[in-house]
Design a protein around this motif. Structure first.
Motif, PDB file in Angstrom:
ATOM      1  N   VAL A 144       0.853  -1.193   0.000  1.00  0.00           N
ATOM      2  CA  VAL A 144       0.000   0.000   0.000  1.00  0.00           C
ATOM      3  C   VAL A 144       0.886   1.239   0.000  1.00  0.00           C
ATOM      4  N   ARG A 145       0.619   2.159  -0.913  1.00  0.00           N
ATOM      5  CA  ARG A 145       1.262   3.473  -0.823  1.00  0.00           C
ATOM      6  C   ARG A 145       0.541   4.234   0.298  1.00  0.00           C
ATOM      7  N   HIS A 146       1.266   5.101   0.969  1.00  0.00           N
ATOM      8  CA  HIS A 146       0.660   5.893   2.050  1.00  0.00           C
ATOM      9  C   HIS A 146      -0.526   6.736   1.558  1.00  0.00           C
ATOM     10  N   THR A 164       8.516  15.049  -2.932  1.00  0.00           N
ATOM     11  CA  THR A 164       8.702  14.702  -1.519  1.00  0.00           C
ATOM     12  C   THR A 164       9.998  13.949  -1.248  1.00  0.00           C
ATOM     13  N   GLY A 165      10.145  12.764  -1.799  1.00  0.00           N
ATOM     14  CA  GLY A 165      11.357  11.976  -1.561  1.00  0.00           C
ATOM     15  C   GLY A 165      11.574  11.674  -0.086  1.00  0.00           C
ATOM     16  N   TRP A 166      12.751  12.066   0.445  1.00  0.00           N
ATOM     17  CA  TRP A 166      13.077  11.785   1.845  1.00  0.00           C
ATOM     18  C   TRP A 166      12.590  12.877   2.795  1.00  0.00           C
ATOM     19  N   LYS A 196       7.117   9.386   8.143  1.00  0.00           N
ATOM     20  CA  LYS A 196       5.881   9.308   8.943  1.00  0.00           C
ATOM     21  C   LYS A 196       4.623   9.114   8.102  1.00  0.00           C
ATOM     22  N   ARG A 197       4.605   9.558   6.850  1.00  0.00           N
ATOM     23  CA  ARG A 197       3.385   9.356   6.060  1.00  0.00           C
ATOM     24  C   ARG A 197       3.091   7.868   5.853  1.00  0.00           C
ATOM     25  N   ALA A 198       4.162   7.069   5.729  1.00  0.00           N
ATOM     26  CA  ALA A 198       3.981   5.620   5.550  1.00  0.00           C
ATOM     27  C   ALA A 198       3.744   4.940   6.898  1.00  0.00           C
ATOM     28  N   ASN A 215      12.211   3.715   2.041  1.00  0.00           N
ATOM     29  CA  ASN A 215      11.927   5.136   1.811  1.00  0.00           C
ATOM     30  C   ASN A 215      11.604   5.395   0.345  1.00  0.00           C
ATOM     31  N   GLU A 216      10.912   6.516   0.099  1.00  0.00           N
ATOM     32  CA  GLU A 216      10.713   6.933  -1.282  1.00  0.00           C
ATOM     33  C   GLU A 216      12.070   7.166  -1.944  1.00  0.00           C
ATOM     34  N   ARG A 217      12.140   7.080  -3.278  1.00  0.00           N
ATOM     35  CA  ARG A 217      13.400   7.413  -3.952  1.00  0.00           C
ATOM     36  C   ARG A 217      13.764   8.849  -3.551  1.00  0.00           C
ATOM     37  N   HIS A 218      15.057   9.099  -3.338  1.00  0.00           N
ATOM     38  CA  HIS A 218      15.491  10.442  -2.946  1.00  0.00           C
ATOM     39  C   HIS A 218      15.365  11.350  -4.170  1.00  0.00           C
ATOM     40  N   TYR A 219      14.637  12.454  -4.001  1.00  0.00           N
ATOM     41  CA  TYR A 219      14.354  13.310  -5.154  1.00  0.00           C
ATOM     42  C   TYR A 219      15.358  14.446  -5.332  1.00  0.00           C
ATOM     43  N   GLY A 220      16.505  14.364  -4.637  1.00  0.00           N
ATOM     44  CA  GLY A 220      17.573  15.342  -4.828  1.00  0.00           C
ATOM     45  C   GLY A 220      17.096  16.775  -4.625  1.00  0.00           C
ATOM     46  N   ASN A 240       7.682  22.754  -5.773  1.00  0.00           N
ATOM     47  CA  ASN A 240       6.380  22.550  -6.407  1.00  0.00           C
ATOM     48  C   ASN A 240       6.578  21.970  -7.818  1.00  0.00           C
ATOM     49  N   LYS A 241       5.767  20.971  -8.176  1.00  0.00           N
ATOM     50  CA  LYS A 241       5.973  20.285  -9.457  1.00  0.00           C
ATOM     51  C   LYS A 241       5.687  21.196 -10.656  1.00  0.00           C
ATOM     52  N   ASP A 242       4.630  21.999 -10.571  1.00  0.00           N
ATOM     53  CA  ASP A 242       4.301  22.876 -11.708  1.00  0.00           C
ATOM     54  C   ASP A 242       5.385  23.941 -11.904  1.00  0.00           C
ATOM     55  N   TRP A 279      13.435  13.176 -15.171  1.00  0.00           N
ATOM     56  CA  TRP A 279      13.852  13.024 -13.771  1.00  0.00           C
ATOM     57  C   TRP A 279      12.870  12.162 -12.986  1.00  0.00           C
ATOM     58  N   ARG A 280      11.578  12.294 -13.303  1.00  0.00           N
ATOM     59  CA  ARG A 280      10.568  11.550 -12.536  1.00  0.00           C
ATOM     60  C   ARG A 280      10.514  10.080 -12.910  1.00  0.00           C
ATOM     61  N   ARG A 281      10.587   9.774 -14.193  1.00  0.00           N
ATOM     62  CA  ARG A 281      10.234   8.418 -14.605  1.00  0.00           C
ATOM     63  C   ARG A 281      11.321   7.632 -15.316  1.00  0.00           C
ATOM     64  N   SER A 282      12.413   8.296 -15.689  1.00  0.00           N
ATOM     65  CA  SER A 282      13.474   7.530 -16.328  1.00  0.00           C
ATOM     66  C   SER A 282      14.075   6.570 -15.292  1.00  0.00           C
ATOM     67  N   GLY A 302       4.423   1.735   1.835  1.00  0.00           N
ATOM     68  CA  GLY A 302       5.556   2.524   1.355  1.00  0.00           C
ATOM     69  C   GLY A 302       5.158   3.662   0.446  1.00  0.00           C
ATOM     70  N   HIS A 303       5.915   3.788  -0.633  1.00  0.00           N
ATOM     71  CA  HIS A 303       5.884   5.004  -1.464  1.00  0.00           C
ATOM     72  C   HIS A 303       5.775   4.659  -2.952  1.00  0.00           C
ATOM     73  N   ALA A 304       5.301   5.653  -3.715  1.00  0.00           N
ATOM     74  CA  ALA A 304       4.963   5.417  -5.120  1.00  0.00           C
ATOM     75  C   ALA A 304       6.128   4.839  -5.930  1.00  0.00           C
ATOM     76  N   ASN A 305       7.220   5.583  -6.006  1.00  0.00           N
ATOM     77  CA  ASN A 305       8.311   5.143  -6.884  1.00  0.00           C
ATOM     78  C   ASN A 305       8.989   3.880  -6.360  1.00  0.00           C
ATOM     79  N   THR A 306       9.155   3.811  -5.052  1.00  0.00           N
ATOM     80  CA  THR A 306       9.895   2.662  -4.494  1.00  0.00           C
ATOM     81  C   THR A 306       9.088   1.382  -4.620  1.00  0.00           C
TER      82      THR A 306
HETATM   83  O1  LIG Z   1       7.719  11.458  -2.794  1.00  0.00           O
HETATM   84  C1  LIG Z   1       6.949  11.093  -3.632  1.00  0.00           C
HETATM   85  O2  LIG Z   1       6.193   9.973  -3.510  1.00  0.00           O
HETATM   86  P1  LIG Z   1       5.289   9.579  -2.220  1.00  0.00           P
HETATM   87  O3  LIG Z   1       4.224  10.645  -2.113  1.00  0.00           O
HETATM   88  O4  LIG Z   1       4.705   8.206  -2.584  1.00  0.00           O
HETATM   89  O5  LIG Z   1       6.169   9.470  -1.007  1.00  0.00           O
HETATM   90  C2  LIG Z   1       6.949  11.788  -4.905  1.00  0.00           C
HETATM   91  O6  LIG Z   1       6.939  13.183  -4.737  1.00  0.00           O
HETATM   92  C3  LIG Z   1       5.897  11.258  -5.860  1.00  0.00           C
HETATM   93  O7  LIG Z   1       5.948  12.091  -6.963  1.00  0.00           O
HETATM   94  P2  LIG Z   1       6.167  11.605  -8.457  1.00  0.00           P
HETATM   95  O8  LIG Z   1       4.883  10.923  -8.882  1.00  0.00           O
HETATM   96  O9  LIG Z   1       6.399  12.901  -9.172  1.00  0.00           O
HETATM   97  O10 LIG Z   1       7.362  10.693  -8.544  1.00  0.00           O
END
Ligand SMILES: O=C(OP(=O)(O)O)[C@H](O)COP(=O)(O)O
Length: 245
Positions: free
Chosen positions: A10-12, A24-26, A62-64, A89-94, A100-102, A116-119, A182-186
């Motif tokens: 489950v993603r948080h 978000t990342g770390w 904490k979100r997870a 943890n979520e992938r570190h987003y540097g 903000n994404k926009d 950067w997001r999906r490669s 956990g988190h979306a990317n991970t």
């Molecule tokens: O930290 C993130 O993921 P999370 O909300 O699952 O922890 C990302 O910001 C998700 O964004 P993305 O869909 O642009 O990779």
């Protein structure tokens, strides 16, 4: 192929950064009120389907952690052992963390940001170690020999997959029923990289918040099928959505 093992992931629920469209990342934002409700909903859905768990795993964010707790509360299984690890943890987003994404798209262009997001191999620009979002001084990471300043999805998989093989597979072998929060990317990349040739399609890793994903594994612990358990529709019916292409 027949189902042999089952893992629920489950993603948080919605975090404050998800709500505000921030990478978000770390970073460690809390759940929003909506995110808490989503987490409770996930627990209710799992209960309705009759899922029970013996062991649970989550990140050190904490979100997870809170999402897992709320699910456990719904399932009345707060007592089961929980392992918290930075490896989930979520992938570190540097340098994108906290941005903000926009606005990031306006600054760098949609194509670059999407890369950067999906490669799989491209790493987001590294975070400066003086940045307020740098985790190097955070005591939860004090045992790490190296704290990342940014991770590609490939790099994030390289630290989550060993955890899978060291902890989740042995738990399954001993007959335990694991729940992973956990988190979306991970989570998305973990599932995909258990078997890169599998037909599982997690449509660009954009996992919805707090929608339980049931992953079935064959006798070699490779994914054979996966499906989301949908949110209640009209409060009555939970429709399963298949994610095998
Ligand atoms: O930290 C993130 O993921 P999370 O909300 O699952 O922890 C990302 O910001 C998700 O964004 P993305 O869909 O642009 O990779």
């Amino acid at each position: 192929m027949a189902k042999v093992h089952t893992v629920v992931l489950v993603r948080h629920g919605e975090s404050e950064y998800n709500r505000d469209n921030i990478f978000t990342g770390w970073c460690d934002p809390d759940l929003t009120a909506k995110g808490q409700e989503e987490a409770k909903d996930a627990g209710k859905i799992l209960q309705e389907y009759g899922f029970q768990f013996d062991v649970a795993y989550t990140s050190v964010l904490k979100r997870a952690i809170k999402t897992l707790y709320l699910i456990q509360e719904e399932l009345d299984c707060l007592w089961i052992p929980v392992t918290k690890t930075w490896r989930l943890n979520e992938r570190h987003y540097g340098k994108l963390q906290g941005k903000n994404k926009d606005e990031t798209i306006k600054k760098y262009g949609r194509e670059q940001v999407q890369l950067w997001r999906r490669s799989f191999k491209v790493c987001p620009p590294p975070l400066d170690e003086k940045d307020e979002h740098w985790s190097g001084n955070d005591k939860r990471y004090s045992g790490l020999s190296f704290v990342p300043t940014g991770e590609s999805i490939e790099e994030a998989s390289k630290r989550s997959l060993p955890f899978w093989h060291k902890h989740i597979v042995p738990a399954l072998k001993s007959g335990k029923r694991p729940l992973i929060c956990g988190h979306a990317n991970t989570l998305g990349s973990l599932i995909k990289n258990l078997d890169p040739s599998s037909k599982i399609d997690l449509s660009d890793l954009s996992l919805p918040n707090a929608l339980p994903l049931v992953l079935e594994l064959d006798e070699s612990f490779l994914p054979s099928q996966c499906q989301f358990l949908q949110h209640p529709s009209g409060g009555k019916l939970h429709k399963k959505r298949n994610c095998n292409s």
